[in-house]
Write a protein that holds these residues in place. Structure first.
Motif, short mmCIF file in Angstrom:
data_model
loop_
_atom_site.label_atom_id
_atom_site.label_comp_id
_atom_site.label_asym_id
_atom_site.label_seq_id
_atom_site.Cartn_x
_atom_site.Cartn_y
_atom_site.Cartn_z
N PHE A 29 4.00 10.53 6.12
CA PHE A 29 2.87 10.58 7.26
C PHE A 29 2.96 9.16 7.90
O PHE A 29 2.13 8.85 8.85
CB PHE A 29 1.46 10.68 6.67
N ASP A 30 4.01 8.30 7.39
CA ASP A 30 4.15 6.97 7.99
C ASP A 30 2.76 6.17 7.98
O ASP A 30 2.31 5.76 8.88
CB ASP A 30 4.61 6.93 9.38
N ILE A 31 2.18 6.09 6.66
CA ILE A 31 1.15 5.36 6.48
C ILE A 31 1.40 4.19 5.46
O ILE A 31 2.21 4.43 4.69
CB ILE A 31 0.06 6.24 5.56
N CYS A 32 1.17 3.15 5.95
CA CYS A 32 1.44 1.65 5.30
C CYS A 32 0.76 1.68 3.76
O CYS A 32 -0.31 1.99 3.80
CB CYS A 32 1.09 0.90 6.14
N THR A 33 1.20 1.30 2.85
CA THR A 33 1.32 1.24 1.61
C THR A 33 1.23 0.10 1.03
O THR A 33 2.18 -0.72 0.99
CB THR A 33 1.71 2.44 0.87
N SER A 196 -12.88 16.27 -0.72
CA SER A 196 -12.43 15.17 0.50
C SER A 196 -13.85 14.48 0.27
O SER A 196 -14.68 14.79 -0.23
CB SER A 196 -12.31 15.84 1.54
N VAL A 197 -13.57 13.46 1.17
CA VAL A 197 -14.99 12.52 1.50
C VAL A 197 -16.09 13.20 1.86
O VAL A 197 -17.22 12.92 1.41
CB VAL A 197 -14.48 11.40 2.21
N SER A 198 -15.81 14.22 2.92
CA SER A 198 -16.95 14.98 3.55
C SER A 198 -17.28 16.01 2.72
O SER A 198 -17.99 16.78 3.07
CB SER A 198 -16.49 15.44 4.86
N GLY A 199 -16.81 16.32 1.41
CA GLY A 199 -17.14 17.42 0.59
C GLY A 199 -16.29 18.87 0.49
O GLY A 199 -16.64 19.64 -0.13
N GLU A 200 -15.31 18.69 1.39
CA GLU A 200 -14.42 20.01 1.39
C GLU A 200 -13.65 20.08 0.11
O GLU A 200 -13.12 19.16 -0.46
CB GLU A 200 -13.38 19.97 2.65
N ILE A 201 -13.60 21.40 -0.53
CA ILE A 201 -12.96 21.67 -1.73
C ILE A 201 -12.02 22.61 -1.67
O ILE A 201 -12.27 23.65 -1.36
CB ILE A 201 -14.13 21.98 -2.89
N ASN A 202 -10.78 22.60 -2.67
CA ASN A 202 -9.81 23.37 -2.62
C ASN A 202 -9.47 23.27 -4.19
O ASN A 202 -9.23 22.14 -4.84
CB ASN A 202 -8.90 23.25 -1.95
N ASN A 291 -2.43 16.39 -1.21
CA ASN A 291 -3.90 16.69 -1.04
C ASN A 291 -4.66 15.65 -1.50
O ASN A 291 -5.90 15.14 -1.07
CB ASN A 291 -4.30 17.88 -1.62
N HIS A 292 -4.19 14.58 -2.48
CA HIS A 292 -4.91 13.48 -2.79
C HIS A 292 -4.97 12.64 -1.57
O HIS A 292 -6.18 12.09 -1.34
CB HIS A 292 -4.41 12.73 -4.07
N VAL A 293 -4.03 12.33 -0.88
CA VAL A 293 -3.98 11.42 0.24
C VAL A 293 -4.88 12.08 1.16
O VAL A 293 -5.75 11.38 2.05
CB VAL A 293 -2.44 11.52 0.88
N ARG A 294 -4.92 13.66 1.47
CA ARG A 294 -5.90 13.89 2.64
C ARG A 294 -7.39 13.85 2.17
O ARG A 294 -7.92 13.66 3.03
CB ARG A 294 -5.40 15.43 2.70
N ALA A 295 -7.37 14.04 0.97
CA ALA A 295 -8.95 13.97 0.48
C ALA A 295 -9.44 12.53 0.78
O ALA A 295 -10.58 12.32 1.09
CB ALA A 295 -9.07 14.55 -1.01
N ILE A 296 -8.76 11.76 0.38
CA ILE A 296 -9.28 10.27 0.24
C ILE A 296 -9.42 9.54 2.00
O ILE A 296 -10.23 8.80 2.07
CB ILE A 296 -8.55 9.28 -0.52
N LEU A 297 -8.61 10.26 2.68
CA LEU A 297 -8.63 9.98 4.07
C LEU A 297 -9.35 10.60 4.78
O LEU A 297 -9.42 10.58 6.12
CB LEU A 297 -7.22 9.86 4.64
N ASP A 298 -10.31 11.94 4.24
CA ASP A 298 -11.12 12.92 4.88
C ASP A 298 -10.21 13.54 6.00
O ASP A 298 -10.79 13.79 6.98
CB ASP A 298 -12.24 12.23 5.40
N LEU A 299 -9.04 13.79 5.72
CA LEU A 299 -8.26 14.65 6.69
C LEU A 299 -8.45 16.32 6.16
O LEU A 299 -8.90 16.35 4.97
CB LEU A 299 -6.84 14.37 6.37
#
Length: 384
Positions: A29-33, A196-202, A291-299
């Motif tokens: 995703f070209d995210i700086c770490t 996720s931050v907004s509460g979406e769950i899978n 999915n961990h990345v998506r969840a913590i960034l609320d994607l």
């Protein structure tokens, strides 16, 4: 906030193999770490944009590192929580939160939390030190057999022991611990929940775990678990109950026991990507790390269903070998269809040290299990 190809910085506490696999998704995703780890030889030292060596349990080190990033996450829960509290108080986004970690980091607090929320789990007792547990045994307040667990900082099978006699209590750490009722289970299962931050769950499919009898480490993870669909549905429902109780953000791995009577009991949880989800890199539409990345960034969370049956084989150091690692016969397993090795970047091996894993994918879970056995018998993690 723009996370992609921008000045945004994601911090990761811990630079082990879990972080290394998370970095692969972040690179995609070209995210700086930024990564903090106590070891100069940490697997993440090569994949992060910025790597810092430092003590994860030191307040000032963790606090100063957290100030350098926009969002902070972790790949190991044994970190300084007071530093995370302060960072959150100053407005820093930390996932999972210090509040969630306080409920999980201490095994006794974690077990108490299950009881408070009517989550099925084995009976337990907490002890301030090992001598208090021994006194309880001597006073017939605690009967054999039971499971001893170190209250904090256990990992990879360390800090856990089945106690069948007073002799089994010798040479154990003297610190705070718990004693759990020994569960006569038929299967060890796990469910990974992404929130996720907004509460979406899978949830990912229920997996079945097979453990090494001596090292108390997972040898095989099978997805899907070879259980009745009604049991799988029940396990998933309990995992969702656990997820709600901890109000976590990110990946939560829920380890479970299935008894002969069909009861499901929660063993423990991990608030991060977990060994039981490594198969998802090859076998799932979206890996647990993505999915961990998506969840913590609320994607938006990715599809957690499987494309194909998957089995993970842990690669650990063979007994009798310590030193510079050699993966004997790795070329042979790479010739097998559907087999993918993952090496964690650890240069030194020792008995039972986690050095990597192999994923086997196949349309048929039973065929995959046979292939996994062939892989296990072929590759050897030895030293020069």
């Amino acid at each position: 906030m723009n996370y992609f190809s921008s000045d945004f910085k994601l911090g990761i506490l811990g630079g082990g193999q879990l972080g290394k696999m998370m970095l692969a998704e972040l690179r995609k995703f070209d995210i700086c770490t930024y990564v903090l780890d106590p070891s100069a030889e940490a697997p993440c030292q090569y994949g992060a944009h910025y790597f810092e060596q430092g003590d994860l349990l030191d307040y000032q080190t963790v606090y100063n590192f957290g100030q350098k990033v926009d969002v902070l996450t972790l790949e190991i829960e044994n970190v300084n929580l007071d530093a995370l509290d302060q960072l959150e108080a100053e407005g820093k986004a930390v996932y999972p939160s210090a509040k969630t970690l306080r409920l999980i980091q201490h095994k006794g607090v974690q077990k108490d939390h299950y009881k408070t929320h009517n989550i099925p789990t084995s009976a337990h007792q907490r002890f301030s030190q090992l001598s208090a547990l021994v006194d309880a045994v001597n006073n017939s307040e605690l009967a054999f057999p039971f499971v001893w667990k170190l209250a904090q900082f256990g990992y990879d099978g360390k800090g856990v022991k089945i106690v069948r006699s007073i002799a089994d209590l010798s040479d154990l750490p003297i610190g705070e611990c718990i004693a759990e009722q020994l569960v006569p289970f038929t299967h060890e299962l796990a469910v990974i929940v992404a929130r996720s931050v907004s509460g979406e769950i899978n949830t990912y499919p229920v997996v079945e775990m097979e453990f090494h009898p001596e090292a108390n480490q997972v040898e095989y993870v099978l997805c899907p678990a070879r259980i009745d669909p009604a049991i799988a549905q029940k396990a998933t429902a309990i995992a969702l109950q656990v997820s709600a109780a901890f109000a976590h953000v990110g990946i939560l791995a829920v380890e479970l026991f299935l008894t002969a009577e069909g009861d499901i009991l929660v063993n423990e949880v991990a608030p991060r990507p977990h060994n039981s989800g490594h198969y998802s890199i090859e076998a799932s539409y979206t890996s647990q790390f993505e999915n961990h990345v998506r969840a913590i960034l609320d994607l938006p969370l990715g599809d957690t269903s499987s494309k194909v049956a998957g089995i993970m084989v842990n690669l650990v150091g063979n007994e009798g070998y310590s030193g510079p690692v050699v993966y004997e016969n790795i070329e042979q397993i790479m010739q097998l269809k559907g087999v993918t090795p993952h090496l964690y970047g650890k240069k030194e091996t020792r008995p039972f040290r986690k050095m990597g894993h192999v994923t086997i994918v196949h349309e048929d879970i039973n065929a995959a299990r046979k292939l996994a056995e062939e892989v296990k018998q072929t590759i050897r993690v030895i030293s020069k």
